[in-house]
Design a protein around this motif. Structure first.
Motif, mmCIF file in Angstrom:
data_model
loop_
_atom_site.group_PDB
_atom_site.id
_atom_site.type_symbol
_atom_site.label_atom_id
_atom_site.label_comp_id
_atom_site.label_asym_id
_atom_site.label_seq_id
_atom_site.Cartn_x
_atom_site.Cartn_y
_atom_site.Cartn_z
ATOM 1 N N SER A 8 28.734 -12.116 -4.791
ATOM 2 C CA SER A 8 29.886 -12.962 -5.124
ATOM 3 C C SER A 8 30.906 -13.011 -3.988
ATOM 4 O O SER A 8 31.977 -13.591 -4.138
ATOM 5 C CB SER A 8 30.554 -12.488 -6.421
ATOM 6 N N ASN A 9 30.574 -12.413 -2.866
ATOM 7 C CA ASN A 9 31.425 -12.403 -1.670
ATOM 8 C C ASN A 9 30.532 -12.424 -0.438
ATOM 9 O O ASN A 9 29.423 -11.903 -0.469
ATOM 10 C CB ASN A 9 32.264 -11.116 -1.606
ATOM 11 N N PHE A 10 31.006 -13.025 0.617
ATOM 12 C CA PHE A 10 30.370 -12.907 1.914
ATOM 13 C C PHE A 10 31.160 -11.895 2.721
ATOM 14 O O PHE A 10 32.306 -11.598 2.396
ATOM 15 C CB PHE A 10 30.394 -14.236 2.676
ATOM 16 N N LEU A 24 33.235 -16.055 -2.681
ATOM 17 C CA LEU A 24 32.516 -17.326 -2.716
ATOM 18 C C LEU A 24 33.313 -18.348 -3.505
ATOM 19 O O LEU A 24 33.810 -18.064 -4.584
ATOM 20 C CB LEU A 24 31.149 -17.145 -3.364
ATOM 21 N N THR A 25 33.449 -19.528 -2.930
ATOM 22 C CA THR A 25 34.118 -20.653 -3.575
ATOM 23 C C THR A 25 33.257 -21.891 -3.345
ATOM 24 O O THR A 25 32.363 -21.872 -2.483
ATOM 25 C CB THR A 25 35.518 -20.906 -2.964
ATOM 26 N N ILE A 28 33.243 -22.804 0.439
ATOM 27 C CA ILE A 28 33.188 -21.608 1.280
ATOM 28 C C ILE A 28 32.887 -21.923 2.744
ATOM 29 O O ILE A 28 33.512 -21.370 3.640
ATOM 30 C CB ILE A 28 32.181 -20.572 0.714
ATOM 31 N N TYR A 29 31.968 -22.810 3.035
ATOM 32 C CA TYR A 29 31.580 -23.042 4.433
ATOM 33 C C TYR A 29 32.698 -23.729 5.218
ATOM 34 O O TYR A 29 32.948 -23.391 6.373
ATOM 35 C CB TYR A 29 30.256 -23.800 4.518
ATOM 36 N N ALA A 46 25.397 -12.209 3.994
ATOM 37 C CA ALA A 46 25.368 -12.837 2.672
ATOM 38 C C ALA A 46 24.088 -12.474 1.939
ATOM 39 O O ALA A 46 23.054 -12.214 2.559
ATOM 40 C CB ALA A 46 25.456 -14.356 2.819
ATOM 41 N N TYR A 48 21.528 -13.992 -1.036
ATOM 42 C CA TYR A 48 21.163 -15.177 -1.799
ATOM 43 C C TYR A 48 19.946 -14.863 -2.660
ATOM 44 O O TYR A 48 19.038 -14.154 -2.220
ATOM 45 C CB TYR A 48 20.778 -16.344 -0.874
#
Length: 134
Positions: A8-10, A24-25, A28-29, A46, A48
């Motif tokens: 849920s976070n990078f 993460l939103t 995000i990028y 990250a 995935y």
């Protein structure tokens, strides 16, 4: 700092070796590019999970990408300099280094989870690069 989950976070590793967690939103990028100067000199860490094939190909022009298989299985497809390679990525706990400038995608063989260490600057996503040379 408190415990944070990677799914849920990078984590951004910048050129000064500072690690910054980023939640993460949906944007995000774009946020990463703005906040970290187009990701110049940065790496993204990250996690995935995939239950289907990757929808596109990607390429990182400024560094090698490392993929670590946490669970499941996939077939990695690489394309660079007119050469194609396929790597069976099916042993959890193993890693693959994707060379700088190599287009790559994955076909999921069994739902899988991967850890990515990605040089983010200049990342390109697109359709199958082999079709561009036809």
């Amino acid at each position: 700092m408190s415990q944070v989950k990677l799914n849920s976070n990078f984590i951004v590793l910048d050129a000064l070796q500072t690690a910054t967690p980023v939640p993460l939103t949906p944007d995000i990028y774009q946020e990463l590019d703005t906040r970290f100067g187009n990701f110049s000199g940065c790496f993204l860490v990250a996690e995935y999970a995939f239950s289907a094939d990757w929808p596109s190909w990607e390429m990182h022009p400024h560094g090698d990408e490392t993929l670590y298989l946490i669970a499941g299985a996939a077939s990695l497809h690489l394309y660079a300099d007119g050469l194609e390679r396929q790597i069976e990525f099916d042993t959890p706990g193993s890693f693959v280094i994707i060379p700088k400038g190599s287009w790559h995608t994955a076909k999921v063989k069994a739902s899988c989870t991967m850890l990515f260490i990605t040089p983010g600057e200049g990342t390109v996503n697109g359709p199958d690069p082999r079709s561009r040379n036809a």
